[in-house]
Design an enzyme around this catalytic site. Structure first.
Site, PDB file in Angstrom:
ATOM      1  CB  ILE A  42      -1.012   0.022   1.173  1.00 24.91           C
ATOM      2  CG1 ILE A  42      -0.339  -0.148   2.526  1.00 24.91           C
ATOM      3  CG2 ILE A  42      -2.077  -1.027   0.954  1.00 24.91           C
ATOM      4  CD1 ILE A  42      -1.282  -0.062   3.713  1.00 24.91           C
ATOM      5  CG  ASP A  53       9.981  13.875   7.835  1.00 24.46           C
ATOM      6  OD1 ASP A  53      10.072  14.973   7.243  1.00 24.46           O
ATOM      7  OD2 ASP A  53       9.991  12.784   7.242  1.00 24.46           O
TER       8      ASP A  53
END
Length: 181
Positions: free
Chosen positions: A7, A119
Site C-alpha cells: 500500500i 518530519d
C-alpha cells in the site's frame, strides 16, 4: 502476519496491508527494505515512539520485532489516504483547517509524551474514510530534551549530533541550523 498487498513505500521501508491471524484483524505492516542494523534500530524506535502516544489523532502501534530476518512494525490500518491527497480535492477552507488542527492535536499528544516528530508533513498524516486525521511515520522522532538540559536520552536519539533531519520544505528554521526544534 500474512501479507495481502503493498500500500506504500518510503525511505526506510515498504508498507503492506496484512492479516493478523492471531487476532483476526487487518493491519498495516511496515517492513525494512533490506537488513540493516542501524535502520532496524530506527524502525523499532519508531514503534516505541508511536506506542508511547495514545491519542485518536496518532496511528496506533500493535507490535514490532524481527521475523525471518525482517524488521517490522504492525500498526493500525487506515482506510483512506494521505492528508496531501485528501487536500488535493476541492474542499472548503474551514474543513482543511480543521484537518490540520486535528493533526496538531496528534502532534501535541506526542509532545506531551516527550516525542518530537521532526518530519511532520501532509504525507505523514493519514485521513481515514471516517474523516479522522492521524499522524504517522515517527521514523525521525527524538525525545524532547530534559528540562534545563540540551541532551537527548540515548535510547531515543539514533542520529549523530548536529545532523539535520527532515523534509526541507516543511522544516522549521531552527531545524536547518541543527537547533532545538
Amino acid at each position: 502476519y500474512t501479507l495481502v498487498d503493498r500500500i506504500g513505500a518510503g525511505a526506510m521501508g515498504v508498507v503492506y496491508r496484512a492479516e493478523d491471524p492471531a487476532l483476526g484483524r487487518k493491519v498495516a505492516l511496515k517492513l525494512l527494505h533490506k537488513p540493516d542494523d542501524a535502520l532496524a534500530k530506527r524502525l523499532v524506535q519508531e514503534a516505541k515512539s508511536m506506542a508511547q502516544v495514545n491519542h485518536p489523532n496518532v496511528v496506533q502501534v500493535y507490535d514490532a520485532g524481527i521475523s525471518d530476518g525482517s524488521t517490522f512494525i504492525a500498526m493500525e490500518l487506515i482506510k483512506g489516504g494521505s492528508l496531501r491527497a485528501w487536500q488535493q480535492e476541492k474542499r472548503p477552507i474551514p474543513e482543511v483547517v480543521e484537518a490540520y488542527i486535528a493533526a496538531g492535536r496528534g502532534l501535541a499528544a506526542a509532545h506531551a509524551a516527550g516525542i518530537i516528530h521532526r518530519d511532520f508533513k501532509p504525507d505523514n498524516c493519514l485521513v481515514g474514510t471516517d474523516g479522522r486525521v492521524r499522524v504517522t511515520d515517527f521514523g525521525l522522532a527524538s525525545a524532547r530534551p530534559n528540562e534545563g538540559s540540551d541532551e537527548t536520552p540515548e535510547e531515543l536519539e539514533l542520529t549523530n549530533s548536529g545532523v539535520v533531519l527532515g523534509t526541507p520544505a516543511y522544516m522549521a528554521p531552527e531545524q536547518f541550523t541543527g537547533g532545538n526544534v
